[in-house]
Design an enzyme around this catalytic site. Structure first.
Site, mmCIF file in Angstrom:
data_model
loop_
_atom_site.group_PDB
_atom_site.id
_atom_site.type_symbol
_atom_site.label_atom_id
_atom_site.label_comp_id
_atom_site.label_asym_id
_atom_site.label_seq_id
_atom_site.Cartn_x
_atom_site.Cartn_y
_atom_site.Cartn_z
ATOM 1 N N ASP A 121 4.474 -3.223 -1.625
ATOM 2 C CA ASP A 121 4.581 -1.674 -1.875
ATOM 3 C C ASP A 121 3.692 -0.652 -1.289
ATOM 4 O O ASP A 121 3.158 0.328 -1.772
ATOM 5 C CB ASP A 121 4.348 -1.598 -3.413
ATOM 6 C CG ASP A 121 5.404 -2.380 -4.453
ATOM 7 O OD1 ASP A 121 6.072 -2.921 -3.785
ATOM 8 O OD2 ASP A 121 5.294 -2.400 -5.517
ATOM 9 N N HIS A 151 12.789 2.511 -7.645
ATOM 10 C CA HIS A 151 13.388 2.737 -9.010
ATOM 11 C C HIS A 151 14.819 3.942 -8.886
ATOM 12 O O HIS A 151 14.508 4.609 -8.165
ATOM 13 C CB HIS A 151 12.361 3.123 -9.877
ATOM 14 C CG HIS A 151 11.163 2.458 -10.101
ATOM 15 N ND1 HIS A 151 11.369 1.297 -10.356
ATOM 16 C CD2 HIS A 151 9.787 2.856 -10.017
ATOM 17 C CE1 HIS A 151 10.003 0.699 -10.596
ATOM 18 N NE2 HIS A 151 9.161 1.652 -10.230
ATOM 19 N N HIS A 188 7.945 7.803 -9.758
ATOM 20 C CA HIS A 188 7.624 7.330 -8.575
ATOM 21 C C HIS A 188 8.626 6.716 -7.650
ATOM 22 O O HIS A 188 9.107 5.884 -8.365
ATOM 23 C CB HIS A 188 6.292 6.611 -8.365
ATOM 24 C CG HIS A 188 6.244 5.339 -9.291
ATOM 25 N ND1 HIS A 188 6.223 5.397 -10.724
ATOM 26 C CD2 HIS A 188 6.592 4.017 -8.911
ATOM 27 C CE1 HIS A 188 6.551 4.161 -11.270
ATOM 28 N NE2 HIS A 188 6.500 3.309 -10.149
ATOM 29 N N LYS A 223 12.508 -3.910 -5.257
ATOM 30 C CA LYS A 223 12.483 -4.551 -6.541
ATOM 31 C C LYS A 223 12.456 -3.439 -7.762
ATOM 32 O O LYS A 223 12.140 -2.285 -7.190
ATOM 33 C CB LYS A 223 11.316 -5.279 -6.798
ATOM 34 C CG LYS A 223 9.994 -4.326 -6.590
ATOM 35 C CD LYS A 223 8.680 -5.403 -6.626
ATOM 36 C CE LYS A 223 7.371 -4.498 -6.381
ATOM 37 N NZ LYS A 223 7.281 -3.367 -7.251
ATOM 38 N N CYS A 273 1.205 -4.581 -9.038
ATOM 39 C CA CYS A 273 2.402 -5.535 -8.330
ATOM 40 C C CYS A 273 1.488 -6.658 -7.484
ATOM 41 O O CYS A 273 2.279 -7.842 -7.284
ATOM 42 C CB CYS A 273 3.150 -4.491 -7.342
ATOM 43 S SG CYS A 273 4.156 -3.478 -8.545
HETATM 44 C C1 VGL Z 1 3.284 -0.316 -9.189
HETATM 45 C C2 VGL Z 1 2.676 0.993 -10.984
HETATM 46 C C3 VGL Z 1 4.168 1.329 -11.145
HETATM 47 C C4 VGL Z 1 2.553 -1.168 -7.993
HETATM 48 C C5 VGL Z 1 4.572 -0.108 -9.287
HETATM 49 O O1 VGL Z 1 3.505 -1.286 -6.769
HETATM 50 O O2 VGL Z 1 1.685 -1.734 -8.227
HETATM 51 N N1 VGL Z 1 2.193 0.176 -10.069
HETATM 52 N N2 VGL Z 1 4.958 0.826 -10.094
HETATM 53 ZN ZN ZN Z 2 6.885 1.288 -10.219
#
Ligand code: VGL
Ligand code: ZN
Length: 196
Positions: free
Chosen positions: A17, A61, A78, A103, A142
């Site tokens: 991510d 998302h 986000h 994901k 994550c």
């Molecule tokens: C994440 C918060 C919300 C991450 C993803 O990638 O760690 N954190 N969505």
């Molecule tokens: Zn997220």
């Protein structure tokens, strides 16, 4: 410092991510998140010269995702699918053969772990992968969930401590996450401990 870790067949670099919304200026900026990029580029280069595979995950998302505040979730919007914020960091040098794992793409379900709902562990095992090197964002969400699932699935895990940063909704979340991963069997390493 103990024995160096030598890259070998069966190793895989998993970049979690590293997306614009998690970098400074993004909608869910991880403090110092941009600092992982040059370090990850060095790891990416080491994996490339050793002809070892690289996978990169992305939070992906729908616009009305359940994890967003206006839907009752914890986070500002986000990483909305196809938006600039969901793009990988501009400076991240992903190889052309990178395998991209999307994901948390279902509206009604959040997924912090790259393994959740992706079939990824079977894919990796079929490819002969036994050991993962994990870096990216965020340490306390994550990365944590991904490493715990990887260990539970039977992979060895090297956590790249110089290539992760934490959200820290609560002070200390990053350190606690690292401790939890180490207790579960992840090896905490940094660039200087890798020999190629
Ligand atoms: C994440 C918060 C919300 C991450 C993803 O990638 O760690 N954190 N969505
Ligand atoms: Zn997220």
């Amino acid at each position: 410092m103990g024995e160096k870790v030598k890259l070998q067949q069966g190793d895989l670099l998993l970049v979690v991510d590293v997306q614009n919304d998690f970098l400074p200026g993004g909608t869910l900026a991880v403090p110092h998140g941009d600092e992982v990029v040059p370090v990850l580029n060095t790891y990416l280069n080491l994996f490339s010269v050793n002809h070892l595979p690289v996978y990169a995950s992305r939070d992906w998302h729908p616009a009305n995702h359940c994890s967003f505040k206006e839907q009752g979730g914890l986070w500002p919007p986000h990483c909305v699918q196809h938006s600039p914020g969901a793009g990988f960091a501009e400076a991240l040098q992903l190889p052309s053969q990178v395998v991209i794992i999307s994901k948390a793409a279902n509206q009604a379900e959040d997924a912090y772990s790259v393994f959740q709902g992706t079939g990824l562990s079977e894919l990796m095992k079929a490819a002969g992968i036994t050991r993962l090197f994990v870096g990216g964002l965020a340490t306390d969400y994550c990365v944590l969930a991904t490493v715990m699932d990887a260990l539970a699935a039977g992979f060895q895990v090297n956590l790249l401590t110089d290539a992760i940063r934490a959200v820290e909704l609560q002070y200390g979340d990053g350190e606690r996450a690292k401790q939890e991963m180490a207790e579960q069997g992840a090896k905490l390493i940094e660039l200087s401990e890798l020999s190629v």
